[in-house]
Design a protein around this motif. Structure first.
Motif, PDB file in Angstrom:
ATOM      1  N   UNK A 117       0.807  -1.352   0.083  1.00 15.15           N
ATOM      2  CA  UNK A 117      -0.041  -0.108   0.042  1.00 15.15           C
ATOM      3  C   UNK A 117       0.800   1.335  -0.026  1.00 15.15           C
ATOM      4  N   UNK A 118       1.826   1.281   0.867  1.00 14.42           N
ATOM      5  CA  UNK A 118       2.756   2.408   0.586  1.00 14.42           C
ATOM      6  C   UNK A 118       3.254   2.643  -0.708  1.00 14.42           C
TER       7      UNK A 118
ATOM      8  N   UNK B  95       2.427   6.348  -5.925  1.00 10.83           N
ATOM      9  CA  UNK B  95       2.012   6.680  -7.378  1.00 10.83           C
ATOM     10  C   UNK B  95       0.778   7.512  -7.460  1.00 10.83           C
ATOM     11  N   UNK B  96       0.106   7.740  -6.475  1.00  7.76           N
ATOM     12  CA  UNK B  96      -1.174   8.287  -6.308  1.00  7.76           C
ATOM     13  C   UNK B  96      -1.432   9.726  -7.400  1.00  7.76           C
TER      14      UNK B  96
ATOM     15  N   UNK C 215      -7.143  10.834  -4.538  1.00  9.89           N
ATOM     16  CA  UNK C 215      -6.612   9.530  -4.246  1.00  9.89           C
ATOM     17  C   UNK C 215      -5.563   9.212  -3.518  1.00  9.89           C
ATOM     18  N   UNK C 216      -4.561  10.120  -3.447  1.00  7.69           N
ATOM     19  CA  UNK C 216      -3.673  10.132  -2.393  1.00  7.69           C
ATOM     20  C   UNK C 216      -4.193   9.856  -0.866  1.00  7.69           C
TER      21      UNK C 216
ATOM     22  N   UNK D 183       9.369   9.362  -4.170  1.00  2.88           N
ATOM     23  CA  UNK D 183      10.516   8.611  -4.177  1.00  2.88           C
ATOM     24  C   UNK D 183      10.715   7.745  -2.756  1.00  2.88           C
ATOM     25  N   UNK D 184      10.450   8.964  -1.662  1.00  5.94           N
ATOM     26  CA  UNK D 184      10.400   8.390  -0.363  1.00  5.94           C
ATOM     27  C   UNK D 184       9.545   7.125  -0.078  1.00  5.94           C
ATOM     28  N   UNK D 185       8.244   7.461  -0.672  1.00  6.15           N
ATOM     29  CA  UNK D 185       7.161   6.260  -0.391  1.00  6.15           C
ATOM     30  C   UNK D 185       7.396   5.151  -1.338  1.00  6.15           C
ATOM     31  N   UNK D 186       7.914   5.222  -2.498  1.00  8.84           N
ATOM     32  CA  UNK D 186       8.505   4.101  -3.265  1.00  8.84           C
ATOM     33  C   UNK D 186       9.397   3.250  -2.585  1.00  8.84           C
ATOM     34  N   UNK D 187      10.302   3.786  -2.198  1.00 11.24           N
ATOM     35  CA  UNK D 187      11.749   3.090  -1.686  1.00 11.24           C
ATOM     36  C   UNK D 187      10.968   2.458  -0.271  1.00 11.24           C
TER      37      UNK D 187
END
Length: 425
Positions: free
Chosen positions: A301-302, A307-308, A313-314, A378-382
């Protein structure tokens, strides 16, 4: 309140816990208002610097790396209620000092840095003491429910605090919000003072001075404690950096004001609150599978939240992420706390706090730098991808351990006491 409460609120039948929860709701609401105001102040002072925001977060959590284990030892040695009263008084004084600087217009970035370091030092003692104190308030039978309710009121405050703070900051600035936080510590201190010490269910005191190393040996000799502790360490380091990522996403991705930031934080907290309420139904120690599944869901989910494409959506994805975050944290907390010997609980929960929150300085600096270079998403992706990898690795370790013959499995480094045996499942 004379009749015993049932269901999700059964721990509130204990008078001392009712007082504790009431004081905490007020104080934690002030804390979350402070977090929102502090982050917005830093961004305003630095021109939206992710590095500066990461530094503040790192300084606030750095003392956990150095002092939390010592704080757990203090919790096992001294009166926890008195330690918490002292912590509330010091925290309120620090908050009041920063508030004065902000209201006078004299605040500078280094003042915020210093406040963050001072508050983190107090929290290094307060957090493990508070977590261990819950068991003394309600006893072993209600510990799981009381812990879940503690997470619930924490997230009720997290829902109310940032939303109200966002509106107040937009209208009156950060100073009045910080003033409310400073005053909120009074509620915690009064609640602790009003308790009846004779009704606390104190654990047996060690025969000699408690040693930090004994708590470490207790955990390392128990694979059922070590696996969730390792998961908490990795996910806490890379995944639980929302204090840093949310303001950056709000301001640099969706270009919202303080109210928009408050709404994103409130959405995350609302999901967290639902998870906390869901875990109040838990009556026993959760399994390793529950912990690992929750970790996997959080990572997934993170990643998706990063991507939101739009603000709404976010907010929705962050609400789901908040649910998974607290469900994982509670499952890991309950598995560790209910599996540990009460004699070591202060030190075990200090270690839990160390690996969960003490890793935040490193994670905040890393994510802050990453966001500065590659954007807030990028912080959420990683964080999500690393959490997914950690959950997958934990699942592999668990399967391998279960396939090994019982005679080849590691045994605890000590024989459990009668009281410990009731917690090990």
């Amino acid at each position: 309140m004379d009749k015993k409460l049932t269901g999700m609120f059964r721990s509130l039948s204990v008078r001392n816990f009712r007082l504790f929860a009431t004081g905490q709701v007020v104080s934690v609401a002030g804390t979350w208002m402070m977090v929102m105001a502090q982050d917005w102040l830093v961004l305003s002072l630095t021109g939206d610097s992710g590095t500066a925001l990461g530094t503040v977060t790192a300084l606030q959590f750095a003392p956990f790396l150095l002092l939390t284990l010592h704080g757990g030892r203090l919790a096992d040695r001294y009166d926890k209620r008195r330690l918490l009263i002292a912590a509330g008084l010091v925290s309120g004084t620090l908050a009041g000092a920063l508030t004065g600087l902000v209201l006078s217009g004299a605040v500078e970035l280094w003042h915020v840095y210093l406040f963050a370091l001072g508050l983190g030092t107090v929290n290094a003692v307060e957090v493990p003491t508070r977590m261990a104190f819950v068991g003394e308030l309600v006893g072993a039978e209600l510990l799981t429910n009381a812990s879940a309710l503690s997470a619930a009121y924490f997230n009720i405050a997290r829902v109310i605090g940032p939303g109200v703070a966002g509106l107040l900051v937009s209208v009156a600035g950060t100073g009045p919000v910080m003033l409310l936080n400073a005053v909120s510590y009074v509620a915690t201190v009064l609640a602790l003072r009003m308790m009846r010490p004779a009704e606390l269910q104190l654990s047996a005191k060690p025969s000699d001075r408690p040693r930090t190393v004994d708590g470490l040996r207790h955990v390392t000799g128990r694979p059922d404690l070590l696996l969730p502790m390792a998961l908490v360490a990795v996910i806490g380091l890379f995944g639980f950096n929302f204090q840093l990522t949310l303001p950056l996403v709000a301001k640099t991705v969706f270009h919202t004001d303080a109210t928009g930031f408050g709404l994103l934080t409130t959405a995350f907290a609302a999901g967290s609150l639902l998870a906390a309420l869901a875990t109040t139904a838990r009556r026993g120690r959760p399994s390793s599978r529950t912990v690992i599944t929750a970790a996997f869901a959080f990572g997934l989910l993170t990643t998706v939240a990063g991507w939101a494409p739009g603000f709404l959506t976010a907010a929705l994805l962050l609400a789901l992420t908040g649910f998974a975050a607290i469900y994982f944290a509670q499952a890991a907390n309950h598995r560790i706390q209910l599996g540990s010997d009460p004699r070591y609980r202060g030190r075990v929960m200090a270690l839990y706090t160390l690996v969960f929150q003490g890793s935040t300085p490193l994670g905040a600096l890393f994510v802050g730098r990453l966001s500065q270079e590659f954007g807030a998403r990028s912080g959420l992706y990683v964080g999500g991808i690393v959490s997914l990898a950690a959950a997958t690795a934990a699942y592999g370790v668990q399967r391998t351990r279960r396939r090994r013959p019982r005679s080849e499995r590691p045994t605890p480094s000590h024989q459990p006491s009668r009281s410990e045996g009731a917690y090990r499942r």
